[in-house]
Design a protein around this motif. Structure first.
Motif, PDB file in Angstrom:
ATOM      1  N   VAL A 250       6.626  20.343 -14.454  1.00 17.39           N
ATOM      2  CA  VAL A 250       6.286  21.545 -13.156  1.00 17.39           C
ATOM      3  C   VAL A 250       5.668  22.752 -13.732  1.00 17.39           C
ATOM      4  O   VAL A 250       4.741  23.469 -13.110  1.00 17.39           O
ATOM      5  CB  VAL A 250       7.214  21.013 -12.217  1.00 17.39           C
ATOM      6  CG1 VAL A 250       6.817  21.910 -11.226  1.00 17.39           C
ATOM      7  CG2 VAL A 250       7.345  19.692 -10.574  1.00 17.39           C
ATOM      8  N   LEU A 259      -0.521  23.899 -10.230  1.00 18.76           N
ATOM      9  CA  LEU A 259       0.228  24.466  -8.879  1.00 18.76           C
ATOM     10  C   LEU A 259       0.974  26.391  -8.512  1.00 18.76           C
ATOM     11  O   LEU A 259       0.884  26.776  -9.721  1.00 18.76           O
ATOM     12  CB  LEU A 259       1.996  23.611  -9.009  1.00 18.76           C
ATOM     13  CG  LEU A 259       1.862  22.153  -9.316  1.00 18.76           C
ATOM     14  CD1 LEU A 259       3.395  21.264  -9.626  1.00 18.76           C
ATOM     15  CD2 LEU A 259       1.271  21.804  -7.660  1.00 18.76           C
ATOM     16  N   GLU A 263       4.985  25.381  -4.405  1.00 16.50           N
ATOM     17  CA  GLU A 263       4.975  24.190  -4.755  1.00 16.50           C
ATOM     18  C   GLU A 263       5.971  23.583  -6.131  1.00 16.50           C
ATOM     19  O   GLU A 263       6.026  22.201  -4.946  1.00 16.50           O
ATOM     20  CB  GLU A 263       2.948  24.104  -4.797  1.00 16.50           C
ATOM     21  CG  GLU A 263       2.537  23.864  -3.440  1.00 16.50           C
ATOM     22  CD  GLU A 263       0.381  24.313  -4.475  1.00 16.50           C
ATOM     23  OE1 GLU A 263      -0.693  23.815  -3.611  1.00 16.50           O
ATOM     24  OE2 GLU A 263       0.356  24.001  -5.410  1.00 16.50           O
ATOM     25  N   ALA A 264       5.841  23.807  -7.231  1.00 22.00           N
ATOM     26  CA  ALA A 264       6.776  23.666  -7.407  1.00 22.00           C
ATOM     27  C   ALA A 264       7.876  23.470  -7.187  1.00 22.00           C
ATOM     28  O   ALA A 264       8.803  21.902  -7.443  1.00 22.00           O
ATOM     29  CB  ALA A 264       6.769  24.175  -8.975  1.00 22.00           C
ATOM     30  N   HIS A 267       8.519  19.903  -5.465  1.00 23.64           N
ATOM     31  CA  HIS A 267       7.834  18.905  -5.909  1.00 23.64           C
ATOM     32  C   HIS A 267       8.478  17.381  -6.250  1.00 23.64           C
ATOM     33  O   HIS A 267       9.086  17.620  -7.189  1.00 23.64           O
ATOM     34  CB  HIS A 267       7.062  19.832  -7.557  1.00 23.64           C
ATOM     35  CG  HIS A 267       5.487  18.843  -8.199  1.00 23.64           C
ATOM     36  ND1 HIS A 267       6.053  17.339  -8.705  1.00 23.64           N
ATOM     37  CD2 HIS A 267       4.597  18.365  -8.244  1.00 23.64           C
ATOM     38  CE1 HIS A 267       5.098  16.596  -9.300  1.00 23.64           C
ATOM     39  NE2 HIS A 267       4.059  17.144  -8.726  1.00 23.64           N
ATOM     40  N   GLN A 269       8.299  16.014  -8.833  1.00 19.70           N
ATOM     41  CA  GLN A 269       9.098  15.661 -10.069  1.00 19.70           C
ATOM     42  C   GLN A 269       9.709  16.770 -10.987  1.00 19.70           C
ATOM     43  O   GLN A 269       9.214  16.928 -12.014  1.00 19.70           O
ATOM     44  CB  GLN A 269       7.553  14.947 -11.090  1.00 19.70           C
ATOM     45  CG  GLN A 269       7.572  13.257 -10.728  1.00 19.70           C
ATOM     46  CD  GLN A 269       6.289  13.003 -11.292  1.00 19.70           C
ATOM     47  OE1 GLN A 269       5.144  13.446 -11.264  1.00 19.70           O
ATOM     48  NE2 GLN A 269       6.829  12.024 -12.251  1.00 19.70           N
ATOM     49  N   ARG A 270       9.706  17.766  -9.868  1.00 20.79           N
ATOM     50  CA  ARG A 270      10.485  18.622 -10.887  1.00 20.79           C
ATOM     51  C   ARG A 270      11.656  18.732 -11.193  1.00 20.79           C
ATOM     52  O   ARG A 270      11.680  19.882 -12.472  1.00 20.79           O
ATOM     53  CB  ARG A 270      10.829  19.969  -9.444  1.00 20.79           C
ATOM     54  CG  ARG A 270      12.200  20.133  -8.630  1.00 20.79           C
ATOM     55  CD  ARG A 270      12.564  20.447  -7.580  1.00 20.79           C
ATOM     56  NE  ARG A 270      13.370  19.480  -6.809  1.00 20.79           N
ATOM     57  CZ  ARG A 270      13.239  19.074  -5.717  1.00 20.79           C
ATOM     58  NH1 ARG A 270      12.180  18.581  -5.429  1.00 20.79           N
ATOM     59  NH2 ARG A 270      14.113  19.117  -4.925  1.00 20.79           N
TER      60      ARG A 270
END
Length: 361
Positions: A250, A259, A263-264, A267, A269-270
């Motif tokens: 991320v 991103l 948004e990160a 996320h 899959q951060r």
């Protein structure tokens, strides 16, 4: 020659690529000629191919590898091609920054000149680790010694022994003498030893490993070693600075402009790591930096069980609100993460930089 066709020589002059390069790009399937004479094998290019050829030339001047150029040229949408170039350049800037830091580190280590004797400084520090409110066991390890501060966040089935082994492998640094090669070589060897210790501790368990973020105190300057998404912060003159860069998918997407930071943070899959010390494979290359320290500085090392739960402004307030010793500050940070839900193990080390009594006048 077909009307409107350019010989390879004329086309090379027009697009500023050499005939040799054009022949190579033909062989690689990157830039095919419009026509090849069946008898002579001579290549001819259409005037309409000049735009793509010039793009290839520009990307080569940018230093993009052939595989990357192929991806860009295969994209029909100009905005998609622009994003690919932007992502490539973001990677170049990250790599350049890492080399710049390493160069500065080496210059500092090799330089014998000093304007004045630096003040002798020491650390007053405290480590605190907690299971949190959700996880059944604690896979974090936090350590605060005489010269070494470290946080490791284990993951996978053998995460706890992995993080413990990584930190244990560094503990000799508390008393180690800096070799003739300098602290850089000492730290590289230590991280190599930590990687081996993690592999031994994890016993080949798939998906097991640990992050590692550590500061080694060298008398007047701390040396930072970092791999993964645990973090180090510096509080100086009332301002909080993050001095590590997350090695996550991320974060790389944020760096490449794909991103936003907001948004990160949400996320799914951060937490997916791009670098870590794992049970399999060679040790990933860590970030390595040397920092200037000043009396009054406060360092915070923490696992993502703290940084992913508490926003930085909240961390800032907890570190600066009421003057408190490192042990009090560390407990406040962990308590705050647990009060916010404690979804993960949470660990931190808080260290204050103080001038030694012999230097105070």
């Amino acid at each position: 020659m077909d009307e409107g066709m350019l010989t390879i020589g004329a086309f090379a002059r027009a697009c500023r690529l050499s005939p040799k390069a054009l022949r190579l790009y033909d062989e690689l399937g990157l830039l095919r000629p419009a026509r090849v004479d069946p008898d002579t094998g001579y290549r001819y290019y259409a005037a309409g191919q000049l735009e793509q050829a010039r793009l290839v030339a520009w990307l080569r001047r940018l230093g993009m590898p052939l595989a990357g150029i192929r991806r860009v040229c295969a994209l029909d949408d100009p905005s998609s091609a622009a994003r690919e170039v932007r992502a490539y350049w973001a990677r170049v800037e990250r790599e350049t920054a890492a080399r710049r830091d390493l160069a500065a580190f080496l210059v500092d280590q090799l330089s014998a000149e000093s304007v004045e004797e630096p003040p002798m400084l020491e650390l007053r520090c405290f480590a605190h680790s907690d299971t949190g409110r959700v996880r059944p066991a604690n896979q974090d390890t936090a350590y605060a010694g005489a010269r070494l501060l470290a946080v490791a966040d284990g993951f996978g089935p053998a995460g706890a022994p992995a993080s413990s082994a990584a930190v244990e492998a560094l503990r000799f640094l508390d008393t180690a003498q800096v070799p003739a090669g300098g602290v850089l070589n000492l730290l590289q060897d230590a991280v190599r030893g930590a990687a081996e210790a993690v592999r031994d501790a994890a016993g080949g368990t798939d998906g097991a490993g640990t992050t590692l973020t550590a500061l080694l105190w060298t008398g007047s300057r701390p040396a930072l070693v970092h791999i993964g998404d645990s973090r180090a912060y510096l509080l100086r003159d009332g301002e909080l600075f993050r001095i590590t860069h997350d090695h996550t998918m991320v974060q790389s997407m944020v760096d490449e402009g794909r991103l936003t930071a907001q948004e990160a943070a949400a996320h799914p899959q951060r937490a997916l790591l791009l670098k870590a010390l794992t049970a399999h494979g060679p040790a990933a290359s860590p970030d390595l930096r040397l920092h200037d320290a000043l009396p009054g500085d406060r360092y915070l090392l923490c696992s993502d069980g703290l940084s992913a739960v508490l926003p930085e402004d909240r961390v800032h307030r907890l570190l600066t609100g009421t003057p408190a010793a490192p042990d009090t500050a560390a407990r406040r940070l962990v308590d705050a993460a647990n009060d916010a839900g404690g979804p993960d193990n949470v660990s931190c080390v808080v260290a204050d930089v103080v001038q030694t009594a012999a230097q105070v006048y």
